[in-house]
Scaffold this motif. Sequence first.
Motif, PDB file in Angstrom:
ATOM      1  N   LEU A 130       0.829  -1.207   0.000  1.00 28.39           N
ATOM      2  CA  LEU A 130       0.000   0.000   0.000  1.00 28.39           C
ATOM      3  C   LEU A 130       0.866   1.260   0.000  1.00 28.39           C
ATOM      4  O   LEU A 130       0.541   2.239  -0.694  1.00 28.39           O
ATOM      5  N   ARG A 131       1.956   1.233   0.740  1.00 26.80           N
ATOM      6  CA  ARG A 131       2.843   2.404   0.748  1.00 26.80           C
ATOM      7  C   ARG A 131       3.519   2.578  -0.613  1.00 26.80           C
ATOM      8  O   ARG A 131       3.739   3.708  -1.069  1.00 26.80           O
ATOM      9  N   ARG A 132       3.827   1.474  -1.253  1.00 29.14           N
ATOM     10  CA  ARG A 132       4.391   1.549  -2.604  1.00 29.14           C
ATOM     11  C   ARG A 132       3.391   2.185  -3.565  1.00 29.14           C
ATOM     12  O   ARG A 132       3.760   3.004  -4.416  1.00 29.14           O
ATOM     13  N   ALA A 133       2.127   1.816  -3.425  1.00 26.99           N
ATOM     14  CA  ALA A 133       1.081   2.419  -4.255  1.00 26.99           C
ATOM     15  C   ALA A 133       0.945   3.905  -3.954  1.00 26.99           C
ATOM     16  O   ALA A 133       0.775   4.727  -4.866  1.00 26.99           O
ATOM     17  N   LEU A 134       1.027   4.270  -2.689  1.00 27.62           N
ATOM     18  CA  LEU A 134       0.911   5.671  -2.291  1.00 27.62           C
ATOM     19  C   LEU A 134       2.038   6.517  -2.879  1.00 27.62           C
ATOM     20  O   LEU A 134       1.816   7.663  -3.285  1.00 27.62           O
ATOM     21  N   GLN A 135       3.247   5.963  -2.924  1.00 31.49           N
ATOM     22  CA  GLN A 135       4.367   6.698  -3.496  1.00 31.49           C
ATOM     23  C   GLN A 135       4.112   7.045  -4.957  1.00 31.49           C
ATOM     24  O   GLN A 135       4.544   8.091  -5.444  1.00 31.49           O
ATOM     25  N   THR A 136       3.398   6.161  -5.650  1.00 33.45           N
ATOM     26  CA  THR A 136       3.110   6.388  -7.063  1.00 33.45           C
ATOM     27  C   THR A 136       2.227   7.605  -7.278  1.00 33.45           C
ATOM     28  O   THR A 136       2.375   8.325  -8.269  1.00 33.45           O
ATOM     29  N   VAL A 137       1.313   7.863  -6.366  1.00 32.21           N
ATOM     30  CA  VAL A 137       0.314   8.919  -6.561  1.00 32.21           C
ATOM     31  C   VAL A 137       0.502  10.098  -5.609  1.00 32.21           C
ATOM     32  O   VAL A 137      -0.295  11.033  -5.630  1.00 32.21           O
ATOM     33  N   ASP A 151      -5.326   4.246   7.411  1.00 31.88           N
ATOM     34  CA  ASP A 151      -5.472   3.345   8.557  1.00 31.88           C
ATOM     35  C   ASP A 151      -4.942   1.988   8.102  1.00 31.88           C
ATOM     36  O   ASP A 151      -5.678   1.168   7.543  1.00 31.88           O
ATOM     37  N   MET A 152      -3.633   1.753   8.320  1.00 34.63           N
ATOM     38  CA  MET A 152      -2.989   0.572   7.747  1.00 34.63           C
ATOM     39  C   MET A 152      -2.236  -0.196   8.826  1.00 34.63           C
ATOM     40  O   MET A 152      -1.120   0.190   9.202  1.00 34.63           O
ATOM     41  N   ILE A 186      -9.500  11.616   0.547  1.00 36.29           N
ATOM     42  CA  ILE A 186      -9.338  10.224   0.101  1.00 36.29           C
ATOM     43  C   ILE A 186      -8.936   9.404   1.319  1.00 36.29           C
ATOM     44  O   ILE A 186      -8.017   9.785   2.054  1.00 36.29           O
ATOM     45  N   ARG A 187      -9.614   8.302   1.539  1.00 36.29           N
ATOM     46  CA  ARG A 187      -9.312   7.445   2.694  1.00 36.29           C
ATOM     47  C   ARG A 187      -8.906   6.054   2.215  1.00 36.29           C
ATOM     48  O   ARG A 187      -9.558   5.472   1.361  1.00 36.29           O
ATOM     49  N   MET A 188      -7.831   5.549   2.805  1.00 37.90           N
ATOM     50  CA  MET A 188      -7.422   4.165   2.538  1.00 37.90           C
ATOM     51  C   MET A 188      -7.286   3.447   3.870  1.00 37.90           C
ATOM     52  O   MET A 188      -6.601   3.927   4.779  1.00 37.90           O
ATOM     53  N   ALA A 189      -7.954   2.303   4.002  1.00 40.71           N
ATOM     54  CA  ALA A 189      -7.925   1.544   5.253  1.00 40.71           C
ATOM     55  C   ALA A 189      -7.767   0.061   4.934  1.00 40.71           C
ATOM     56  O   ALA A 189      -8.215  -0.419   3.882  1.00 40.71           O
ATOM     57  N   ALA A 190      -7.109  -0.661   5.847  1.00 41.57           N
ATOM     58  CA  ALA A 190      -6.927  -2.106   5.695  1.00 41.57           C
ATOM     59  C   ALA A 190      -7.224  -2.790   7.021  1.00 41.57           C
ATOM     60  O   ALA A 190      -6.914  -2.250   8.087  1.00 41.57           O
ATOM     61  N   ARG A 191      -7.823  -3.974   6.938  1.00 46.95           N
ATOM     62  CA  ARG A 191      -8.125  -4.733   8.154  1.00 46.95           C
ATOM     63  C   ARG A 191      -8.232  -6.210   7.784  1.00 46.95           C
ATOM     64  O   ARG A 191      -8.346  -6.568   6.600  1.00 46.95           O
ATOM     65  N   VAL A 199      -9.261  -4.165   2.017  1.00 47.36           N
ATOM     66  CA  VAL A 199      -8.736  -2.811   1.809  1.00 47.36           C
ATOM     67  C   VAL A 199      -9.827  -1.970   1.149  1.00 47.36           C
ATOM     68  O   VAL A 199     -10.426  -2.398   0.158  1.00 47.36           O
ATOM     69  N   THR A 200     -10.075  -0.791   1.706  1.00 52.78           N
ATOM     70  CA  THR A 200     -11.050   0.117   1.114  1.00 52.78           C
ATOM     71  C   THR A 200     -10.360   1.407   0.687  1.00 52.78           C
ATOM     72  O   THR A 200      -9.486   1.919   1.377  1.00 52.78           O
TER      73      THR A 200
END
Length: 419
Positions: A130-137, A151-152, A186-191, A199-200
């Motif tokens: 997820l952090r790798r994806a975040l770096q992209t955007v 929330d990861m 924008i919200r990103m959460a994982a559980r 992941v949402t």
Amino acid sequence: MAKQHSTTESPLPAAHSLAAEVADLRLLLGQRDAEIATMRDEAARAAARQHTFLALLVRELRNPLAPVSLANTMLAKLPEPSAGLLNVHAVIHRQVQHLSHLLDELLDAASLNDGTMTLARSPAPLVALLRRALQTVQVRILERHQQLQLDMPEELTVHADPARLAQAFANLLVNASRYTADGGIIRMAARAHEGRAVVTVADNGAGMAPEVLAAMFDLFTQGARAPARAEGGLGVGLNVARNIVELHGGKIVGASDGPGRGSVFTVSLPLWSGADGTAAAAGRAAPPSRRILLVEDNLDANDTLGQLLLAEGHSVTAAYDGIAGLSLARTQVFDVLICDINLPGLDGYELITQLRRTAGAHIPFAIAISGYARPDNRTRAIAAGFGQYVVKPLDIDALLALVASEAVTRFIAAAGNAR
């Protein structure tokens, strides 16, 4: 005298009529089946032509991107570059990356839809993906002053191809940013839920009408664009994300309460039940000097890549076609071969094949570079004798790291011991 009327009639006229109708229907059904089979064959041929065209288009567009990207890298390496020059470098870099991303999306969509994409899966911490994806955007989100809420949890592990799954999440984040106004959320959460990672990715953006929801994962489908939005898109990102998630045994669904009410995408993936896949990174030694044979027919790409390799302390010998490259490889000693695939005279596949068959001529590690990103091209290159396959436009930092890596050092040492 009264006339007599004959009462003799042909036997069972209704049965004859019914039999004829059945025969006609069977003939018609046979014709329809043949037409359907022909249409299927034509559709398959059209799909194959489309894929071939897309692959060729992507390659032809990637080739000029390669020297542009390399030349831009050299701009930043000039001694004491001015602030204006660095700004120009940043602009070129962003636009090259954007165009490269669009080309990758096109080819990925084609590969996923015809089933030719393969995954290199291993246990991977979900938060790292997820952090790798975040770096992209991240730059996109910062430029639009959008708020990103995360929330990861750290402990979730999935069995995944890290690059591909990160790509799927990046596509969801890009989609959220694209259809959310400046300053939006924008919200990103994982559980974890019942043995699965959930992941949402949610936003308070444009939302979707029911007819858009029904087709949101179809190729080349886009929602309504805001008049002020300058950036475009191909309408393939969500399709790529869905297919990648499904290749991982997962599921992705999208929801929206309607236009203007935001969207929520939910990804569900199986959790990895084995040991944690993370490992501590080993310390690096000082970059070694390699003897490199560079075979690339694009003069600009050959020159700029050669200069970058020289700046890293390597010695570089350049060739501009396959025949000259093979001659040099047979008569001189090199540690690493960097070779374009589409060469005049002798292509890269044949060059490495002939080199590997030549007694006494051996380059320990060979890197193929190409504008084609299809898995079968990569497989063919590795089978021919290349150790790595790199797609244009080159990630120069990754290429330099590969050339200087411990893995390549081990190949060179093994070749030296064998002599």
